[in-house]
Write a protein that holds these residues in place. Sequence first.
Motif, mmCIF file in Angstrom:
data_model
loop_
_atom_site.group_PDB
_atom_site.id
_atom_site.type_symbol
_atom_site.label_atom_id
_atom_site.label_comp_id
_atom_site.label_asym_id
_atom_site.label_seq_id
_atom_site.Cartn_x
_atom_site.Cartn_y
_atom_site.Cartn_z
ATOM 1 N N ALA A 118 -4.891 -4.350 0.157
ATOM 2 C CA ALA A 118 -3.977 -4.989 -0.791
ATOM 3 C C ALA A 118 -4.093 -6.497 -0.654
ATOM 4 C CB ALA A 118 -2.535 -4.549 -0.520
ATOM 5 N N TRP A 152 0.659 -7.610 -6.426
ATOM 6 C CA TRP A 152 -0.261 -7.101 -5.405
ATOM 7 C C TRP A 152 -1.333 -6.306 -6.119
ATOM 8 C CZ3 TRP A 152 -0.191 -8.082 -0.210
ATOM 9 C CH2 TRP A 152 0.960 -8.706 0.285
ATOM 10 N N ILE A 154 0.841 -1.205 0.000
ATOM 11 C CA ILE A 154 0.000 0.000 0.000
ATOM 12 C C ILE A 154 0.874 1.252 0.000
ATOM 13 C CG2 ILE A 154 -1.599 1.357 1.408
ATOM 14 C CD1 ILE A 154 -2.844 -1.364 2.268
ATOM 15 N N SER A 181 2.550 1.740 -3.299
ATOM 16 C CA SER A 181 1.655 2.192 -4.373
ATOM 17 C C SER A 181 1.400 3.693 -4.287
ATOM 18 C CB SER A 181 0.326 1.435 -4.324
ATOM 19 O OG SER A 181 -0.475 1.876 -3.236
ATOM 20 N N ILE A 220 -4.104 -3.603 -5.426
ATOM 21 C CA ILE A 220 -4.392 -2.633 -4.378
ATOM 22 C C ILE A 220 -5.661 -1.876 -4.745
ATOM 23 C CG2 ILE A 220 -3.496 -0.642 -3.110
ATOM 24 C CD1 ILE A 220 -0.694 -1.971 -4.045
#
Length: 198
Positions: free
Chosen positions: A163, A186, A136, A139, A188
């Motif tokens: 996530a 991942w 997270i 990102s 998210i």
Amino acid sequence: MDLLVKVGIVALVLIAIFAGALIFRYAVANTAPLTAAQAQQDVQRDLSLAYPNASINIINVSASPQSQNSWNMVVSLVFNATRPCPTMYLEEINYPAFNFVLTPANLYTQHCVVYGLSSSSLPYYTYLITSPEIAIAKSFNSSFPALVVYVNTYGYNSADVYARHYPVLVLSNEISQTNNNFQDVWLINYTNTRASQA
């Protein structure tokens, strides 16, 4: 009569000593050693009281090499887990030998900074992201303009971010009617309750 009082006092002292020895023998000396599950429960309860707003996860429990009948625990403490910039620490506790004293923190992410990534000379794709909190933070830290505008427009504190790791993720593209396969990614998801009101 004086002799009888002295004998009574000696008898009471002997009874008290004998009773104390019995209590020690059966209540204190025979106490079973603390199990890993009991130690984990004690630490979880104490940390929950000390950090009521944190997400607490005991990652590993092992016998302590420093102290007999004690346990080493690695604990993850996460603050603001569902916000764009969560904070994540890893701590170690040796309980009950050192009670609930935490070792110096291993800080992994705070204020949208993922520690260790910026100082590495490795290419970005070689980083191993092992927790949702780091994914997270990474990102949002990557400064995707649309994502930053979204969070700034609708508010940081009303944003919910989750996530999820996928060993293999297949996304279909309806326009070209092809499937895109992604490995070890991942996904998210940013949502905001205020976004539907705007």
